[in-house]
Write an enzyme that holds these catalytic residues in place. Structure first.
Site, PDB file in Angstrom:
ATOM      1  CG  HIS A   1      -1.301   6.776  -2.058  1.00 20.04           C
ATOM      2  ND1 HIS A   1      -2.562   5.832  -3.418  1.00 20.04           N
ATOM      3  CD2 HIS A   1      -1.217   5.540  -0.817  1.00 20.04           C
ATOM      4  CE1 HIS A   1      -3.519   5.842  -1.877  1.00 20.04           C
ATOM      5  NE2 HIS A   1      -3.125   5.521  -1.564  1.00 20.04           N
TER       6      HIS A   1
ATOM      7  CG  HIS B   1      -1.607   0.866   1.466  1.00 16.96           C
ATOM      8  ND1 HIS B   1      -3.185   1.198   2.317  1.00 16.96           N
ATOM      9  CD2 HIS B   1      -2.021   2.097   0.550  1.00 16.96           C
ATOM     10  CE1 HIS B   1      -4.177   2.141   2.208  1.00 16.96           C
ATOM     11  NE2 HIS B   1      -3.013   2.558   0.972  1.00 16.96           N
TER      12      HIS B   1
ATOM     13  CG  ASP C   1      -1.407   5.944   2.462  1.00 15.13           C
ATOM     14  OD1 ASP C   1      -1.929   5.901   1.301  1.00 15.13           O
ATOM     15  OD2 ASP C   1      -2.298   6.457   3.488  1.00 15.13           O
ATOM     16  CG  ASP C   2      -0.573   9.010   0.610  1.00 15.65           C
ATOM     17  OD1 ASP C   2       0.175   9.050  -0.811  1.00 15.65           O
ATOM     18  OD2 ASP C   2      -0.971   9.294   1.458  1.00 15.65           O
TER      19      ASP C   2
ATOM     20  CG  HIS D   1      -7.429   3.410   0.042  1.00 15.78           C
ATOM     21  ND1 HIS D   1      -7.270   3.166  -1.151  1.00 15.78           N
ATOM     22  CD2 HIS D   1      -6.873   4.303   0.409  1.00 15.78           C
ATOM     23  CE1 HIS D   1      -5.976   2.876  -1.405  1.00 15.78           C
ATOM     24  NE2 HIS D   1      -5.739   4.000  -0.359  1.00 15.78           N
TER      25      HIS D   1
ATOM     26  CD  GLU E   1      -7.201   7.064   4.638  1.00 12.02           C
ATOM     27  OE1 GLU E   1      -8.026   7.050   4.287  1.00 12.02           O
ATOM     28  OE2 GLU E   1      -5.908   7.672   4.983  1.00 12.02           O
TER      29      GLU E   1
HETATM   30  N1  ADE Z   1      -5.034   8.715  -1.977  1.00  9.64           N
HETATM   31  C1  ADE Z   1      -3.504   9.036  -1.274  1.00  9.64           C
HETATM   32  N2  ADE Z   1      -3.043   9.083   0.156  1.00  9.64           N
HETATM   33  C2  ADE Z   1      -4.773   8.226   0.294  1.00  9.64           C
HETATM   34  C3  ADE Z   1      -5.366   8.192   1.169  1.00  9.64           C
HETATM   35  N3  ADE Z   1      -4.472   7.636   2.766  1.00  9.64           N
HETATM   36  N4  ADE Z   1      -5.990   7.872   1.609  1.00  9.64           N
HETATM   37  C4  ADE Z   1      -6.934   7.326   0.632  1.00  9.64           C
HETATM   38  N5  ADE Z   1      -6.668   8.307  -0.624  1.00  9.64           N
HETATM   39  C5  ADE Z   1      -5.909   8.441  -0.554  1.00  9.64           C
HETATM   40 ZN    ZN Z   2      -3.890   4.593   0.617  1.00  2.00          ZN
END
Ligand code: ADE
Ligand code: ZN
Length: 337
Positions: free
Chosen positions: A20, A18, A279-280, A198, A201
């Protein structure tokens, strides 16, 4: 003395399910690409960008994240972005990755689908050959847009099914329930794509139920709200439905107040197939190693738990059987050292 350390966690063979790619854009590369492509940024320098990365919720983050992605225009930009992430994986002994990309973030700005996919897939191919990192790419639909746009994106992808292995669903969860995308997920399944989304969350546990039952997904991204629903927990445990949990992301986006209150290890001990992911990473303070380190520092992650988390990631991955076997052997050998 503890059996493990920060350097052990860095050396630990890892799998990322996971991440992006747009969320791996480091401020330094953002400035370099802005300059290369003559795109004005709202920030005066790298430090100002880093200071702006304080978020109160998911939407707060997404607003900045979509701004950052505007510096990506050409095939080389997408290559450089992906390659920088893969070099980080090499540094942190991440052996297999299943990254997301958001084509609509780019096609809506006039960047052709082909430019995005060519840049990304060339970097992934080079990583397999030169770094030994295997991958399966996942294309996400933006859930704040309508289903017609997602269907258009799915159609665009038809030429590139050799490079795209699955589809996912991301962006603003609240107010954009899974069933909004039932047709496009059904069509994606017919095209042979693996399905993830997703769910849970920021949204409720009911979004996880609906992602499983209406969208027919095989793996849940985040899913941490499942802990509110004992019946759902039983389903996840009995069917070993994987959750791709992102600890640092959850704290940065205030899903949990602090890492000490994160429930990932509680879920692991209850038998849920939870995995650790970033994630990011450029926005949330760390890549795979930093996520493991934070669990160790704040929740007392043990060696056995760390190894089980990686085993879960291998089980949950879309890697072919032979690669999975290879990954298990590498992990077993490392564990025995
Ligand atoms: N796009 C990038 N990061 C995300 C996240 N944590 N939740 C939903 N969409 C995303
Ligand atoms: Zn994500």
């Amino acid at each position: 003395m503890s059996e493990i350390s920060h350097s052990w966690l860095n050396e630990l063979p890892k799998i990322e399910l996971h991440v992006h790619l747009e969320g791996t854009l480091e401020p330094e590369l953002m400035f370099e690409l802005a300059k290369r492509n003559s795109i004005p940024l709202n920030f005066s320098g790298v430090n100002e960008v880093k200071e702006a990365y304080q978020f109160s919720n998911l939407q707060d983050f997404l607003d900045i994240y979509y701004q950052g992605a505007q510096v990506l225009l050409h095939e080389q930009d997408f290559y450089d972005l992906t390659w920088a992430y893969l070099l980080k994986c090499k540094e942190q002994n991440v052996l297999h990755v299943e990254p997301f990309f958001d084509p609509q973030t780019h096609t809506d700005r006039g960047v052709p689908f082909k430019v995005v996919i060519n840049g990304i897939s060339d970097a992934l191919a080079d990583a397999e050959e030169r770094l030994g990192i295997s991958s399966k790419l996942i294309m996400c639909f933006l859930r704040h847009l309508d289903e017609t746009s997602a269907i258009e994106t799915l159609k665009n992808s038809a030429e590139y099914t050799d490079y795209i292995y699955g589809v996912g669903l991301d962006s603003s969860e609240k107010g954009n329930p899974p069933e909004k995308f039932s047709n496009v997920f059904s069509a994606a399944k017919d095209m042979g794509y693996k399905l993830v989304a997703h769910a849970g969350e920021e949204g409720p546990a009911s979004y996880i139920w609906r992602s499983l039952d209406i969208l027919n997904i095989e793996r849940i991204d985040h899913g941490i709200r499942a802990i509110d629903d004992p019946e759902l927990m039983l389903r996840l445990i009995n069917n070993q439905i994987p959750l791709t949990v992102c600890p640092l992301s959850n704290v940065k986006l205030k899903v949990f107040e602090e890492m000490a209150s994160h429930t990932i290890l509680e879920m692991l001990e209850q038998g849920v197939c939870v995995t650790v992911n970033s994630d990011d990473p450029s926005y949330f303070g760390g890549y795979m190693t930093e996520n493991f380190v934070s669990l160790y520092d704040n929740l007392g992650l043990s060696k056995d738990q760390a190894l089980r988390l990686v085993k879960n990631s291998i089980d949950a991955s879309f890697a072919p059987k032979k690669r999975k076997k290879g990954l298990y052997s590498i992990l077993d050998e490392f564990a025995a050292e």
